[in-house]
Design an enzyme around this catalytic site. Structure first.
Site, PDB file in Angstrom:
ATOM      1  N   TYR A  44       0.722  -1.183   0.035  1.00 42.00           N
ATOM      2  CA  TYR A  44       0.161  -0.075  -0.051  1.00 42.00           C
ATOM      3  C   TYR A  44       0.756   1.375  -0.032  1.00 42.00           C
ATOM      4  O   TYR A  44       1.971   1.358   0.805  1.00 42.00           O
ATOM      5  CB  TYR A  44      -1.120   0.039   1.152  1.00 42.00           C
ATOM      6  CG  TYR A  44      -1.948   1.272   1.254  1.00 42.00           C
ATOM      7  CD1 TYR A  44      -2.853   1.404   0.530  1.00 42.00           C
ATOM      8  CD2 TYR A  44      -1.590   2.479   1.948  1.00 42.00           C
ATOM      9  CE1 TYR A  44      -3.637   2.297   0.570  1.00 42.00           C
ATOM     10  CE2 TYR A  44      -2.258   3.538   2.008  1.00 42.00           C
ATOM     11  CZ  TYR A  44      -3.629   3.484   1.073  1.00 42.00           C
ATOM     12  OH  TYR A  44      -4.226   4.467   1.032  1.00 42.00           O
ATOM     13  N   TRP A  91       1.375   5.522  -1.866  1.00 39.08           N
ATOM     14  CA  TRP A  91       0.738   6.584  -3.036  1.00 39.08           C
ATOM     15  C   TRP A  91       2.025   6.500  -3.895  1.00 39.08           C
ATOM     16  O   TRP A  91       1.623   6.995  -5.084  1.00 39.08           O
ATOM     17  CB  TRP A  91       0.616   8.031  -2.340  1.00 39.08           C
ATOM     18  CG  TRP A  91      -0.886   8.157  -1.887  1.00 39.08           C
ATOM     19  CD1 TRP A  91      -1.676   7.289  -1.061  1.00 39.08           C
ATOM     20  CD2 TRP A  91      -1.773   8.943  -2.538  1.00 39.08           C
ATOM     21  NE1 TRP A  91      -2.840   7.954  -0.931  1.00 39.08           N
ATOM     22  CE2 TRP A  91      -3.066   8.883  -1.889  1.00 39.08           C
ATOM     23  CE3 TRP A  91      -1.290  10.226  -3.569  1.00 39.08           C
ATOM     24  CZ2 TRP A  91      -3.939   9.758  -2.211  1.00 39.08           C
ATOM     25  CZ3 TRP A  91      -2.602  10.900  -3.692  1.00 39.08           C
ATOM     26  CH2 TRP A  91      -3.775  10.762  -3.308  1.00 39.08           C
TER      27      TRP A  91
HETATM   28  N1  LIG Z   1      -2.312   8.494  12.161  1.00 35.34           N
HETATM   29  C1  LIG Z   1      -2.648   8.379  11.031  1.00 35.34           C
HETATM   30  N2  LIG Z   1      -1.997   7.960   9.995  1.00 35.34           N
HETATM   31  C2  LIG Z   1      -2.335   7.983   8.794  1.00 35.34           C
HETATM   32  C3  LIG Z   1      -3.255   8.765   8.488  1.00 35.34           C
HETATM   33  C4  LIG Z   1      -4.029   9.668   9.311  1.00 35.34           C
HETATM   34  O1  LIG Z   1      -5.143  10.242   8.959  1.00 35.34           O
HETATM   35  N3  LIG Z   1      -3.786   9.496  10.615  1.00 35.34           N
HETATM   36  N4  LIG Z   1      -3.881   8.902   7.029  1.00 35.34           N
HETATM   37  C5  LIG Z   1      -3.738   7.583   6.242  1.00 35.34           C
HETATM   38  C6  LIG Z   1      -4.003   7.704   4.957  1.00 35.34           C
HETATM   39  S1  LIG Z   1      -5.097   8.594   4.371  1.00 35.34           S
HETATM   40  C7  LIG Z   1      -2.901   7.400   3.826  1.00 35.34           C
HETATM   41  S2  LIG Z   1      -3.481   7.427   2.208  1.00 35.34           S
HETATM   42  C8  LIG Z   1      -1.681   6.763   4.342  1.00 35.34           C
HETATM   43  C9  LIG Z   1      -0.558   7.041   3.223  1.00 35.34           C
HETATM   44  O2  LIG Z   1       0.593   6.155   3.417  1.00 35.34           O
HETATM   45  P1  LIG Z   1       1.567   6.163   2.241  1.00 35.34           P
HETATM   46  O3  LIG Z   1       0.974   6.388   0.845  1.00 35.34           O
HETATM   47  O4  LIG Z   1       2.268   4.789   2.472  1.00 35.34           O
HETATM   48  O5  LIG Z   1       2.504   7.355   2.501  1.00 35.34           O
HETATM   49  P2  LIG Z   1       3.757   8.013   1.568  1.00 35.34           P
HETATM   50  O6  LIG Z   1       4.623   8.916   2.453  1.00 35.34           O
HETATM   51  O7  LIG Z   1       2.866   8.617   0.352  1.00 35.34           O
HETATM   52  O8  LIG Z   1       4.496   6.876   1.092  1.00 35.34           O
HETATM   53  C10 LIG Z   1       5.005   6.701  -0.254  1.00 35.34           C
HETATM   54  C11 LIG Z   1       6.368   5.978  -0.305  1.00 35.34           C
HETATM   55  O9  LIG Z   1       6.681   5.742  -1.512  1.00 35.34           O
HETATM   56  C12 LIG Z   1       7.923   6.554  -1.952  1.00 35.34           C
HETATM   57  N5  LIG Z   1       7.983   6.737  -3.174  1.00 35.34           N
HETATM   58  C13 LIG Z   1       7.579   7.684  -4.215  1.00 35.34           C
HETATM   59  N6  LIG Z   1       7.848   7.659  -5.302  1.00 35.34           N
HETATM   60  C14 LIG Z   1       8.248   6.194  -5.358  1.00 35.34           C
HETATM   61  C15 LIG Z   1       8.848   5.451  -6.691  1.00 35.34           C
HETATM   62  O10 LIG Z   1       8.379   5.892  -7.798  1.00 35.34           O
HETATM   63  N7  LIG Z   1       9.039   4.159  -6.326  1.00 35.34           N
HETATM   64  C16 LIG Z   1       9.275   3.680  -4.894  1.00 35.34           C
HETATM   65  N8  LIG Z   1       9.772   2.616  -4.785  1.00 35.34           N
HETATM   66  N9  LIG Z   1       8.761   4.620  -3.986  1.00 35.34           N
HETATM   67  C17 LIG Z   1       8.436   5.564  -4.127  1.00 35.34           C
HETATM   68  C18 LIG Z   1       8.151   7.639  -1.039  1.00 35.34           C
HETATM   69  O11 LIG Z   1       9.237   7.847  -0.857  1.00 35.34           O
HETATM   70  C19 LIG Z   1       7.281   7.211   0.109  1.00 35.34           C
HETATM   71  O12 LIG Z   1       8.206   6.763   1.197  1.00 35.34           O
HETATM   72  O13 LIG Z   1      -1.378   7.210   5.436  1.00 35.34           O
HETATM   73  C20 LIG Z   1      -2.368   6.857   6.467  1.00 35.34           C
HETATM   74  N10 LIG Z   1      -1.794   6.906   7.821  1.00 35.34           N
HETATM   75  N1  LIG Z   2      -1.422  18.508   1.960  1.00 39.06           N
HETATM   76  C1  LIG Z   2      -1.890  17.169   2.033  1.00 39.06           C
HETATM   77  N2  LIG Z   2      -2.965  16.876   1.531  1.00 39.06           N
HETATM   78  C2  LIG Z   2      -3.431  15.719   1.409  1.00 39.06           C
HETATM   79  C3  LIG Z   2      -2.759  14.602   1.960  1.00 39.06           C
HETATM   80  C4  LIG Z   2      -1.441  14.743   2.679  1.00 39.06           C
HETATM   81  O1  LIG Z   2      -0.835  14.019   3.146  1.00 39.06           O
HETATM   82  N3  LIG Z   2      -1.181  16.099   2.470  1.00 39.06           N
HETATM   83  N4  LIG Z   2      -3.227  13.369   2.107  1.00 39.06           N
HETATM   84  C5  LIG Z   2      -4.426  13.300   1.279  1.00 39.06           C
HETATM   85  C6  LIG Z   2      -4.913  11.859   1.312  1.00 39.06           C
HETATM   86  S1  LIG Z   2      -4.392  10.425   0.972  1.00 39.06           S
HETATM   87  C7  LIG Z   2      -6.363  11.591   1.935  1.00 39.06           C
HETATM   88  S2  LIG Z   2      -7.059  10.183   2.260  1.00 39.06           S
HETATM   89  C8  LIG Z   2      -6.902  12.829   2.313  1.00 39.06           C
HETATM   90  C9  LIG Z   2      -7.368  12.843   3.703  1.00 39.06           C
HETATM   91  O2  LIG Z   2      -8.500  13.611   3.978  1.00 39.06           O
HETATM   92  P1  LIG Z   2      -9.183  13.827   5.552  1.00 39.06           P
HETATM   93  O3  LIG Z   2      -8.968  12.657   5.969  1.00 39.06           O
HETATM   94  O4  LIG Z   2     -10.405  14.458   5.397  1.00 39.06           O
HETATM   95  O5  LIG Z   2      -7.875  14.666   6.139  1.00 39.06           O
HETATM   96  P2  LIG Z   2      -7.219  15.008   7.521  1.00 39.06           P
HETATM   97  O6  LIG Z   2      -6.398  16.267   7.345  1.00 39.06           O
HETATM   98  O7  LIG Z   2      -6.731  13.929   7.966  1.00 39.06           O
HETATM   99  O8  LIG Z   2      -8.653  15.376   8.326  1.00 39.06           O
HETATM  100  C10 LIG Z   2      -9.503  16.550   8.041  1.00 39.06           C
HETATM  101  C11 LIG Z   2      -9.747  17.161   9.298  1.00 39.06           C
HETATM  102  O9  LIG Z   2     -10.695  16.474  10.113  1.00 39.06           O
HETATM  103  C12 LIG Z   2     -10.902  16.687  11.347  1.00 39.06           C
HETATM  104  N5  LIG Z   2     -11.380  15.689  12.249  1.00 39.06           N
HETATM  105  C13 LIG Z   2     -10.768  14.664  12.879  1.00 39.06           C
HETATM  106  N6  LIG Z   2     -11.559  14.040  13.601  1.00 39.06           N
HETATM  107  C14 LIG Z   2     -12.774  14.632  13.641  1.00 39.06           C
HETATM  108  C15 LIG Z   2     -14.087  14.294  14.099  1.00 39.06           C
HETATM  109  O10 LIG Z   2     -14.077  13.261  14.904  1.00 39.06           O
HETATM  110  N7  LIG Z   2     -15.132  14.899  13.872  1.00 39.06           N
HETATM  111  C16 LIG Z   2     -14.980  16.179  13.037  1.00 39.06           C
HETATM  112  N8  LIG Z   2     -16.302  16.641  12.829  1.00 39.06           N
HETATM  113  N9  LIG Z   2     -13.990  16.255  12.406  1.00 39.06           N
HETATM  114  C17 LIG Z   2     -12.656  15.616  12.662  1.00 39.06           C
HETATM  115  C18 LIG Z   2      -9.750  17.218  11.689  1.00 39.06           C
HETATM  116  O11 LIG Z   2      -9.713  18.577  12.563  1.00 39.06           O
HETATM  117  C19 LIG Z   2      -8.863  17.368  10.347  1.00 39.06           C
HETATM  118  O12 LIG Z   2      -8.075  18.414  10.135  1.00 39.06           O
HETATM  119  O13 LIG Z   2      -6.015  14.106   2.235  1.00 39.06           O
HETATM  120  C20 LIG Z   2      -5.190  14.223   1.172  1.00 39.06           C
HETATM  121  N10 LIG Z   2      -4.790  15.525   0.868  1.00 39.06           N
HETATM  122 MO   LIG Z   3      -5.262   8.496   2.329  1.00 39.24          MO
END
Ligand SMILES: Nc1nc2c(c(=O)[nH]1)N[C@H]1C(S)=C(S)[C@@H](COP(=O)(O)OP(=O)(O)OC[C@H]3O[C@@H](n4cnc5c(=O)[nH]c(N)nc54)[C@H](O)[C@@H]3O)O[C@H]1N2
Ligand SMILES: Nc1nc2c(c(=O)[nH]1)N[C@H]1C(S)=C(S)[C@@H](COP(=O)(O)OP(=O)(O)OC[C@H]3O[C@@H](n4cnc5c(=O)[nH]c(N)nc54)[C@H](O)[C@@H]3O)O[C@H]1N2
Ligand SMILES: [Mo]
Length: 779
Positions: A118, A120
């Site tokens: 998993y 991005w």
């Molecule tokens: N506590 C907490 N944890 C969360 C979340 C949260 O809200 N709270 N959000 C979650 C969500 S929504 C998501 S989507 C995940 C994201 O989790 P990930 O998608 O695992 O996070 P990234 O940092 O985007 O990891 C991508 C990795 O790929 C590497 N990479 C980039 N390009 C390439 C390439 O071309 N080849 C290879 N081999 N590697 C490459 C980058 O260096 C990076 O280390 O995290 C989740 N974790």
């Molecule tokens: N710059 C930037 N943008 C991103 C990403 C990133 O890593 N960096 N990740 C991308 C990815 S993979 C995803 S999935 C999306 C994630 O999208 P989200 O999961 O929606 O993004 P977050 O910033 O984790 O959360 C949005 C807000 O929800 C609020 N929140 C948390 N818990 C609660 C709750 O219980 N109730 C309410 N009402 N609000 C709450 C928090 O204040 C938080 O700032 O973002 C995407 N966009």
């Molecule tokens: Mo995500």
């Protein structure tokens, strides 16, 4: 083909793209220089991570093998994350890894390999690392144990098909930003729609439209109501009213709003009759006939921390107006995350607005840049992953559970499933030490396997736990095509730099490994990278030609750098069609309607997810030893953990540490001042962070964004202090419910204190092992 105005690509710059925006780049005086896409009305700063990152010491220069694995061979080993690394030449390391892959295949088979991988990775559609690794394993192994769903929407993507139908219909073919600007009276945004989040879209994005759309809607008189713990979750342009409820109580608030509508006779009974099933059963629960407790505003007030009067007034304000309910992904990345997703749709149904322009329910609108837009009328270039004949999978966030409990049964979406016994884990393009919860537990889980292989461009904590570390090129070091299904620009991503050190493209690494597995021809189909790009482009070109549109050759597209794509009309998608004729255009649910009560879900008999949306009090609530809610949300200055060592990300840190935010009164009660270094801790672990005080954070809440690289003070310890500020040492590794088993990383509870010890140095970006040599490639 519509060529872009010349300003879109400055003279001498090469077109490229990233998940955080289309841009172009050039070398100027030995420095990489980036310029945002000329047609982007609101470009973001994350592209500024590239210049410092591209030649940073955190990059991996050579293939590396963990000393313990090299000397003692494959096997469980708690030295992972603590060991040294030994440099190897490419041929030697691929021979070694090929032999190990064959050993595992012959001895254990595809069911012992976890290839979910998993993550991005990067925006290019060919070098999409997850597709590459899946394709490699499908040919070399005939399959692998996969993962399903995402960390983004683990709960929503399981509950929506049961209750509302197509997940993509709900998120991507529904209400658009243009409709909001034109039609919506009230946007009721649970979790807000922070502009920092919609900056990002998988595959790239050429136009950031959200800020402008909010401005237009506001100017027309639309009210934005932000429900959530952080005022910054809507921008100033929205002029939002902030309703600061206690985290993870939104379902109670939505129930109480619906209760007031029903009690006052303001709900749209005709809509509920015609378009939903199961309302009467739910209404008995709502009004308290089923369990003796009316879910009214008085009931919800102490749960949500809002006043009963405020809840009633809010409900009355919604009735009869063009209301759009949105729910951020974040709400369902928490215990019982299914409930707010389901209940928000029931509230929208009670308001009778679903299917009207700018009205109804748009799950996750604003959370990512590809929601709320028109879809492309041509298919995107996509690399085929081949076929996984093995077929076993886990819900993605159960990785540590699986590795720690082979053979154990668990529930998922109405099934009882069994965790496989995994011997080899292969990761390319993801960072579990970013995305997973309870990292100390994840360390124990990774100690269980025989072999952990990681392709990375930099020394993430995941790479530091691997047995075999293969250096991958960064996107700027190769050619690709950038494209997302909801952005009207196809980008020819030109190579801007030579590979760092000995880094190679994932594709070339897998091609050479396939050679050792006797599957090279199947994997490569005899194509070079450039030939693959032309091949993947062909599908898009053919579709243009079939629609009678200009369909330039690959060479013309490549030369131009960009190509505008046609888009589908903004017609409200399947929801509008359903509203217009629910018999002719049923939803893809069992009943064809919105399921306020789901026979299917009720039939699963899960106390953690009953047959209609319900208030299920969370277990992880503030108490003496952990009195604060921790909100671990998405970072503003990077995508997840990517390029955390880049200039834009580093500039947002304080004295090198990630910055948390809390209310001044909560800080004062603990003797904490603005800019102090604090320690956040709970039963699972502890980390340091710097603190910024803000009255935009609800009292009782501390916010620490994700993405700071895990940096243990002493990796030898079982639960080391993370000195850099990765909140996932604190979060809980439990599923949302037995239904979806989604990630619950957004919320947990912690205590914090001012850190008074000697400040430990930050070493997250230093390569491991003193013996490692880092040549810096000159441009
Ligand atoms: N506590 C907490 N944890 C969360 C979340 C949260 O809200 N709270 N959000 C979650 C969500 S929504 C998501 S989507 C995940 C994201 O989790 P990930 O998608 O695992 O996070 P990234 O940092 O985007 O990891 C991508 C990795 O790929 C590497 N990479 C980039 N390009 C390439 C390439 O071309 N080849 C290879 N081999 N590697 C490459 C980058 O260096 C990076 O280390 O995290 C989740 N974790
Ligand atoms: N710059 C930037 N943008 C991103 C990403 C990133 O890593 N960096 N990740 C991308 C990815 S993979 C995803 S999935 C999306 C994630 O999208 P989200 O999961 O929606 O993004 P977050 O910033 O984790 O959360 C949005 C807000 O929800 C609020 N929140 C948390 N818990 C609660 C709750 O219980 N109730 C309410 N009402 N609000 C709450 C928090 O204040 C938080 O700032 O973002 C995407 N966009
Ligand atoms: Mo995500």
């Amino acid at each position: 083909m519509s060529k872009l105005p010349p300003a879109a690509i400055p003279e001498g710059f090469k077109p490229h793209s990233s998940h955080w925006g289309v841009f172009s780049a050039a070398w100027r005086d030995g420095k990489l220089t980036v310029a945002p896409h000329g047609g982007d009305p609101d470009p973001n700063g994350i592209i500024d991570n590239f210049p410092e990152a591209i030649r940073h010491k955190a990059r991996i220069a050579k293939p590396m093998v963990r000393r313990g694995w090299l000397e003692r061979g494959p096997g469980p080993d708690r030295r992972r994350g603590r060991d040294e690394y030994v440099e190897m030449e490419w041929d030697a390391v691929l021979d070694l890894l090929g032999a190990e892959l064959i050993r595992v295949r012959d001895k254990h088979g595809a069911g012992a390999v976890f290839g979910g991988s998993y993550g991005w990775s990067s925006a290019g559609r060919f070098h999409h690392a997850q597709s590459q690794v899946h394709r490699f394993l499908n040919f070399a192994y005939g399959g692998y144990v996969a993962s399903v769903n995402s960390y983004s929407s683990g709960a929503a993507s399981v509950i929506i098909p049961h209750t509302f139908g197509g997940y993509e219909d709900m998120t991507k073919h529904n209400v658009t930003w243009d409709q909001i600007a034109e039609h919506t009276d009230v946007v009721l945004a649970f979790g807000g729609m922070a502009l920092k989040n919609s900056m990002v879209a998988g595959g790239g994005i050429s136009q950031h439209v959200e800020r402008g759309a909010m401005q237009r809607a506001r100017a027309r008189g639309c009210d934005f109501l932000l429900v959530g713990p952080l005022r910054s979750d809507l921008p100033e342009e929205a002029g939002a009213e902030w309703i600061a409820n206690i985290p993870n109580t939104d379902t109670a608030l939505m129930l109480a709003l619906t209760h007031t509508l029903v009690a006052d006779g303001l709900h749209d009974r005709a809509f509920l009759d015609r378009y939903t099933v199961g309302w009467p059963v739910f209404e008995r629960y709502l009004m308290g006939e089923a369990d003796g407790q009316a879910k009214d505003a008085d009931w919800a007030a102490p749960i949500t921390g809002l006043s009963a009067d405020a809840i009633r007034a809010l409900a009355r304000r919604l009735a009869g107006r063009r209301v759009l309910v949105t729910v951020a992904h974040a709400l369902q990345r928490a215990e019982h995350g299914e409930q707010p997703v389901w209940m928000a749709g029931v509230l929208a149904a009670a308001l009778g607005q679903i299917g009207l322009p700018g009205g109804g329910y748009a799950y996750a609108l604003g959370a990512i840049g590809y929601y709320g837009r028109r879809s492309n009328a041509v298919p995107s270039p996509t690399l085929s992953q081949g076929r996984n004949r093995h077929g076993n999978y886990i819900p993605v966030a159960r990785i540590a559970d699986m590795l720690l409990n082979p053979g154990k049964e668990y529930r998922y979406n109405g099934q009882t499933r069994t965790y496989p016994d995994i011997r080899l884990v292969y990761w390319a393009g993801g960072n579990p030490f970013h995305h997973h919860q309870d990292l100390n537990r994840l360390r124990r889980a990774f100690a269980q396997v025989d072999t952990l292989v990681v392709h990375e461009l930099a020394w993430t904590a995941t790479a530091r736990h691997a047995d075999v570390v293969l250096p991958a090129t960064m996107t700027l070091e190769r050619e690709d095509i950038g494209c997302s299904s909801h952005d009207p620009l196809l980008v020819a991503m030109h190579r801007v730099a030579e590979p760092f050190g000995q880094a190679r493209d994932d594709y070339d690494i897998f091609a050479d490994l396939s050679e050792r597995m006797d599957t090279r021809d199947a994997f490569t189909e005899g194509r070079t990278t450039r030939e693959w790009l032309a091949h993947l482009y062909e599908r898009t070109r053919e579709s243009l030609a079939a629609q009678g549109l200009p369909a330039p050759s690959f060479e013309e597209f490549w030369e131009a750098g960009h190509m505008a794509l046609p888009q589908n009309p903004d017609d409200g998608g399947p929801w509008r069609a359903f509203r217009e004729d629910p018999v002719a255009n049923p939803l893809p649910t069992p009943s064809g309607r919105i399921e306020v009560f789901s026979e299917t879900i009720a039939g699963f008999n899960e106390p953690s997810c009953p047959g209609h949306p319900a208030w299920l009090p969370p277990e992880d609530v503030p108490r003496a030893e952990a009195p604060l809610h921790l909100v671990a949300n998405q970072p503003a200055t990077r995508l997840h953990s990517q390029l955390d060592f880049g200039g834009h990300s580093i500039a947002s840190k304080h004295r090198g540490r990630e910055v948390a935010a809390m209310h001044p009164d909560d800080a004062a009660a603990r003797g904490i001042g603005d800019g102090d270094v604090i320690r956040l801790f709970n039963a699972r672990g502890a980390c340091l962070a710097a603190i910024r005080l803000s009255d935009g954070v609800k009292q009782g809440v501390i916010q620490l964004q994700t993405g700071a690289w895990y940096d243990p003070a002493d990796p030898e310890e079982e639960t080391p202090l993370c000195v850099h500020g990765n909140p996932n040492v604190l979060t809980r590794d439990v599923g949302t419910s037995a239904l979806a088993q989604g990630c619950t990383g957004q919320l947990t509870t912690v205590e914090v204190e001012r850190f008074t010890g000697n400040l430990p140095p930050i070493r997250a970006f230093d390569p491991p092992g003193a013996a490692v040599h880092h040549p810096v490639a000159a441009e």
